[in-house]
Write an enzyme that holds these catalytic residues in place. Structure first.
Site, short mmCIF file in Angstrom:
data_model
loop_
_atom_site.label_atom_id
_atom_site.label_comp_id
_atom_site.label_asym_id
_atom_site.label_seq_id
_atom_site.Cartn_x
_atom_site.Cartn_y
_atom_site.Cartn_z
N HIS A 46 -54.01 90.27 7.38
CA HIS A 46 -53.31 91.57 7.93
C HIS A 46 -52.95 92.24 6.63
O HIS A 46 -52.76 91.78 5.62
CB HIS A 46 -51.99 91.34 8.81
CG HIS A 46 -52.34 90.70 10.10
ND1 HIS A 46 -51.20 90.58 11.05
CD2 HIS A 46 -53.45 90.17 10.71
CE1 HIS A 46 -51.58 90.09 12.26
NE2 HIS A 46 -53.21 89.88 11.95
N GLU A 48 -50.23 93.55 5.63
CA GLU A 48 -49.00 93.36 4.94
C GLU A 48 -49.41 92.16 4.25
O GLU A 48 -48.79 92.07 2.91
CB GLU A 48 -48.05 93.06 6.03
CG GLU A 48 -47.57 94.45 6.70
CD GLU A 48 -48.37 94.38 8.14
OE1 GLU A 48 -47.57 94.86 8.98
OE2 GLU A 48 -49.40 94.00 8.11
N CYS A 76 -46.05 91.94 12.79
CA CYS A 76 -46.06 91.06 13.73
C CYS A 76 -45.28 90.09 13.14
O CYS A 76 -44.77 90.02 12.12
CB CYS A 76 -47.53 90.56 13.84
SG CYS A 76 -48.13 89.52 12.33
N CYS A 79 -46.46 88.50 9.75
CA CYS A 79 -46.11 89.36 8.51
C CYS A 79 -44.58 89.57 8.23
O CYS A 79 -44.23 89.86 7.08
CB CYS A 79 -46.86 90.52 8.86
SG CYS A 79 -48.35 90.77 8.77
#
Length: 163
Positions: A46, A48, A76, A79
């Site tokens: 992801h 991040e 999420c 993250c």
């Protein structure tokens, strides 16, 4: 946030869900990244997490105690947990993720009493632009699949995946 949006647009150009993240420390840019889950065949890639990895390498420390993280979408659970582990000072995000957001929408991971670190949160920065980028991406995917509306989940809820 503008740099995070550039990264989100670049991710979209690679066929990724358009999420972008930028990490700064004072006036120093530590990292900018977009989602890479499909590109890298890595479920943890992801935006991040990719940006946190790069920022930590740049400062030679997994703790980013003075860092500010800008993300186009509310992080999420994975993250948000990574932000806590990195001990970032502040998170600034654009649009909320009503389905899976782990900072304000569904969970409050970054402000949980039983964890040993709290993160200052600023939500809604360039919110409309961040939300529209995601909505356009998923609208185009549905149209390409011949769907006009998001598929329904069990119980009749609309599915609106951000990642």
């Amino acid at each position: 946030m503008r740099q995070a949006l550039v990264a989100a647009h670049e991710a979209r150009g690679r066929g990724e869900v358009p999420v972008g993240t930028c990490i700064v420390n004072g006036d120093q840019m530590l990292a900018v990244a977009g989602n890479r889950t499909r590109t890298d065949q890595d479920p943890t890639a992801h935006a991040e997490v990719v940006a946190l990895r790069e920022a930590a390498r740049r400062v030679s420390n997994y703790r980013l105690i003075d860092a500010v993280v800008y993300s186009t979408i509310e992080p999420c659970v994975m993250c948000a947990g990574a932000l806590i582990q990195a001990r970032v000072r502040r998170l600034v995000f654009g649009a909320r993720d009503e389905r899976a957001g782990a900072v304000e929408s569904r969970f409050k991971v970054c402000d949980t009493d039983f964890l040993n670190h709290r993160i200052e949160i600023t939500a809604g920065v360039l919110e409309e632009e961040c939300r529209e980028l995601m909505q356009d991406f998923f609208r185009e995917r549905r149209l390409a699949k011949g769907l006009s509306e998001p598929p329904a989940l069990a119980g009749g809820q609309s599915q609106n995946r951000l990642r």
